[in-house]
Design an enzyme around this catalytic site. Structure first.
Site, PDB file in Angstrom:
ATOM      1  N   HIS A 150       0.816  -1.205   0.000  1.00  0.00           N
ATOM      2  CA  HIS A 150       0.000   0.000   0.000  1.00  0.00           C
ATOM      3  C   HIS A 150       0.851   1.257   0.000  1.00  0.00           C
ATOM      4  O   HIS A 150       0.363   2.343  -0.294  1.00  0.00           O
ATOM      5  CB  HIS A 150      -0.902   0.018   1.244  1.00  0.00           C
ATOM      6  CG  HIS A 150      -2.056  -0.915   1.138  1.00  0.00           C
ATOM      7  ND1 HIS A 150      -1.922  -2.279   1.198  1.00  0.00           N
ATOM      8  CD2 HIS A 150      -3.380  -0.676   0.948  1.00  0.00           C
ATOM      9  CE1 HIS A 150      -3.107  -2.834   1.068  1.00  0.00           C
ATOM     10  NE2 HIS A 150      -4.008  -1.886   0.910  1.00  0.00           N
TER      11      HIS A 150
HETATM   12  N1  ADP Z   1     -11.728 -10.779   1.705  1.00  0.00           N
HETATM   13  C1  ADP Z   1     -12.820 -10.019   1.467  1.00  0.00           C
HETATM   14  N2  ADP Z   1     -13.924 -10.577   0.927  1.00  0.00           N
HETATM   15  C2  ADP Z   1     -15.016  -9.821   0.669  1.00  0.00           C
HETATM   16  N3  ADP Z   1     -15.077  -8.508   0.924  1.00  0.00           N
HETATM   17  C3  ADP Z   1     -14.010  -7.910   1.457  1.00  0.00           C
HETATM   18  C4  ADP Z   1     -12.833  -8.628   1.755  1.00  0.00           C
HETATM   19  N4  ADP Z   1     -11.922  -7.764   2.260  1.00  0.00           N
HETATM   20  C5  ADP Z   1     -12.517  -6.551   2.276  1.00  0.00           C
HETATM   21  N5  ADP Z   1     -13.770  -6.643   1.798  1.00  0.00           N
HETATM   22  C6  ADP Z   1     -14.744  -5.570   1.615  1.00  0.00           C
HETATM   23  O1  ADP Z   1     -14.056  -4.403   1.214  1.00  0.00           O
HETATM   24  C7  ADP Z   1     -14.492  -3.311   1.997  1.00  0.00           C
HETATM   25  C8  ADP Z   1     -13.395  -2.292   2.168  1.00  0.00           C
HETATM   26  O2  ADP Z   1     -13.065  -1.766   0.907  1.00  0.00           O
HETATM   27  P1  ADP Z   1     -11.976  -0.626   0.763  1.00  0.00           P
HETATM   28  O3  ADP Z   1     -12.079   0.305   1.899  1.00  0.00           O
HETATM   29  O4  ADP Z   1     -12.148  -0.046  -0.599  1.00  0.00           O
HETATM   30  O5  ADP Z   1     -10.634  -1.430   0.800  1.00  0.00           O
HETATM   31  P2  ADP Z   1      -9.418  -1.439   1.877  1.00  0.00           P
HETATM   32  O6  ADP Z   1      -9.864  -2.277   3.019  1.00  0.00           O
HETATM   33  O7  ADP Z   1      -8.323  -2.062   1.107  1.00  0.00           O
HETATM   34  O8  ADP Z   1      -9.170  -0.010   2.268  1.00  0.00           O
HETATM   35  C9  ADP Z   1     -14.931  -3.916   3.301  1.00  0.00           C
HETATM   36  O9  ADP Z   1     -15.880  -3.109   3.939  1.00  0.00           O
HETATM   37  C10 ADP Z   1     -15.494  -5.266   2.881  1.00  0.00           C
HETATM   38  O10 ADP Z   1     -16.862  -5.193   2.564  1.00  0.00           O
HETATM   39 MG    MG Z   2      -7.474   1.172   1.849  1.00  0.00          MG
END
Ligand code: ADP
Ligand code: MG
Ligand code: ADP
Ligand code: MG
Ligand code: MG
Ligand code: MG
Lengths: 205, 125, 125, 205
Positions: free
Chosen positions: B9
């Site tokens: 990241h």
């Molecule tokens: N392994 C996973 N399977 C399904 N959904 C996931 C998974 N990991 C994260 N998510 C979804 O992604 C969302 C977060 O997205 P985002 O904030 O864009 O990404 P990050 O966590 O990388 O910052 C979470 O609220 C969840 O719904």
């Molecule tokens: Mg993020």
């Protein structure tokens, strides 16, 4: 060497010279099974030590304490905390004694080894500086005679200990990443330990 | 020689890890792929795909990642390769795995060997 | 709140990890201590000691490290504290442990709790 | 909505508007149990999608494929590969069909869910977008009627699924780092899934 603080300061000056002279050799050894900085690390450390030696202390222990803290602050690699802890424990063992004796030198070497082992958790055979320092301490303890005799015995044993690291497979430090490929090369830290002890022995004779 | 791609990241994290791993693996292609192009934190699929191409010197590429969402980006980049069997994503501790993988790649290990080095890496002694 | 110190051979690695861990732990003091003052790779004892002081806000400090020699530097920095019980070194995967520890610290965990979060961290799902 | 490529393009434009309008809400939700970027991630992704929609393709599948690759390249967080894979699988399911049917819409939703699960390995109850998409797909499959009816049923079920994530303890994604502390907050990805499906349903009615 005179067996007081001044003698230790003079010995440290020749150690620094020896380290400088062997910088490239130690770098080359460390390039084979490590990250290639051991010579530069020690050179940086002992150059800093040199600048602290004037009036470094009134007792051998006080001088070694300065050496220890300078190495800890400046070496930048594993050798920093390891040699730093070794010199620190040796200094503590010598306490406030004004002069060294053959026995106190052997005791100080033992304390240094114990410190290095406490810090790095290496055993004999792991292909580290412990493989040079351990036989050196044993030889020092078994030798009766002058301080020069004790240090010469230690340096001879360390030389052999360093040589004997060549066939070993490293189990501690960066070289352990190489597994079997670490065999066939001398451990740079074992080599530098032998060089340091030889410099002390030469200074004492 | 196996190449490595470090999916993070953070640009600085990926670059710093690349320099750390390169210390003991001077001949290995270690490509950092960290952060978004605007400098914020996140994983950049296109940057990862480009890094995989650059890391490839004929023997394959191992990808390592910092957090779960970086793993998904890495997986996707591998799936989208012309030949997905040329690359693999290691479920390994990021720093420890990257250093171990770099040393294994430097030693001439194949993709399986380098993968095994990564996944079995723990904190070194 | 527990503070964190990230002991690394690389300034960029430590700084990048600090920004990554801070994302989910905005109130935690996360101090990078990476690289030598001349910009080369290595661990700087004085920088680590200073970082431990700065990370301390009254509840203690957890140190994490990238490679074995950084662990020795971290151990030494803790031993040299006025009160060594105020800090501890975690044998944890560096990135995964730091993120988990940061979240645990943000949640108000004490030194034991934050340490446990770090050492039990694996690659997240 | 007209059930051809043009209709899908129009629907994607309103999805982009909805995402923009709810950016701050999604950021706030993600700040509670994540890193606070979900709204910004999706806004960045769908803004990029908007710029690709003119002549995005002649079939619904072709349009969704562009949407997928754009999200994959621009979102920057977990939602990128997840939604990207979902749209990609939906596109593949629709193939080269020129128009959508209620059945093909339900099939495409099922394929999207399968893709999200294949990518993220989450199960129902893990507190992720899967908790909104799974009941949405079930509702879509059970509904007979128009495309609008199918999508409305899916959106209603997704709303409830998202609400039901509030008491859950996260087992996937960043929120899983929080353990018990993740309970008491709606999952941002489940919320965005519900918003997307509502935007599709509104566009279709
Ligand atoms: N392994 C996973 N399977 C399904 N959904 C996931 C998974 N990991 C994260 N998510 C979804 O992604 C969302 C977060 O997205 P985002 O904030 O864009 O990404 P990050 O966590 O990388 O910052 C979470 O609220 C969840 O719904
Ligand atoms: Mg993020
Ligand atoms: N755990 C350990 N115990 C004892 N000696 C060690 C240990 N780790 C490394 N060493 C010694 O340190 C030497 C390397 O020192 P140096 O190159 O200065 O550090 P680094 O490996 O951090 O670059 C090795 O050759 C070995 O003798
Ligand atoms: Mg070295
Ligand atoms: Mg080094
Ligand atoms: Mg997020």
């Amino acid at each position: 060497m005179t067996c007081n603080a001044e003698g230790v300061i003079a010995a440290m000056r020749s150690v620094a010279q020896v380290v400088e002279a062997h910088r490239d050799e130690l770098v080359t050894l460390d390039r084979e099974i490590g990250d290639g900085d051991h010579g530069e690390n020690l050179k940086r450390g002992f150059t800093a030590v040199l600048s602290k030696l004037d009036n470094a202390g009134d007792t051998p222990g006080a001088v070694l304490k300065i050496v220890a803290s300078t190495l800890i602050s400046t070496v930048g690699g594993a050798a920093g905390p390891l040699y730093g802890t070794g010199f620190l424990r040796a200094a503590a063992k010598l306490g406030t004694a004004e002069t060294l004796t053959p026995e106190s030198v052997a005791d100080a070497l033992q304390a240094a080894l114990d410190g290095v082992v406490a810090r790095g958790k290496a055993e004999v055979g792991d292909k580290t500086m412990v493989d040079a320092l351990t036989p050196a301490v044993a030889a020092a303890r078994e030798t009766s005679g002058s301080i020069a005799d004790v240090l010469k015995a230690a340096a001879d044993a360390a030389d052999k200990g360093a040589q004997d690291t060549v066939p070993l497979v490293a189990r501690k430090g960066r070289a352990s990443y190489l597994g079997e490929r670490s065999a066939g090369h001398m451990d740079p830290g074992a080599r530098s330990t032998a060089l340091l002890l030889r410099a002390f022995a030469d200074a004492a004779s | 020689m196996i190449g490595l791609v470090l999916v993070s990241h953070s640009a600085r994290l990926a670059e710093g890890l690349a320099e750390l791993a390169a210390q003991m693996a001077p001949d290995v292609r270690i490509l950092p792929a960290g952060g978004l192009s605007d400098g914020t934190l996140g994983t950049d699929f296109d940057a990862v795909s480009t890094a995989v191409d650059r890391a490839e010197s004929g023997d394959g590429v191992l990808l390592l990642y910092d957090l779960g969402s970086a793993k998904m980006t890495a997986d996707l980049a591998v799936e989208m390769l012309g030949d997905p069997s040329r690359a693999a994503v290691a479920d390994a501790p990021f720093v420890e795995g990257a250093v171990a993988a770099a040393v294994a790649a430097q030693g001439g290990g194949d993709l399986d060997t380098v993968m095994t080095a990564a996944v079995s890496a723990g904190a070194p002694e």
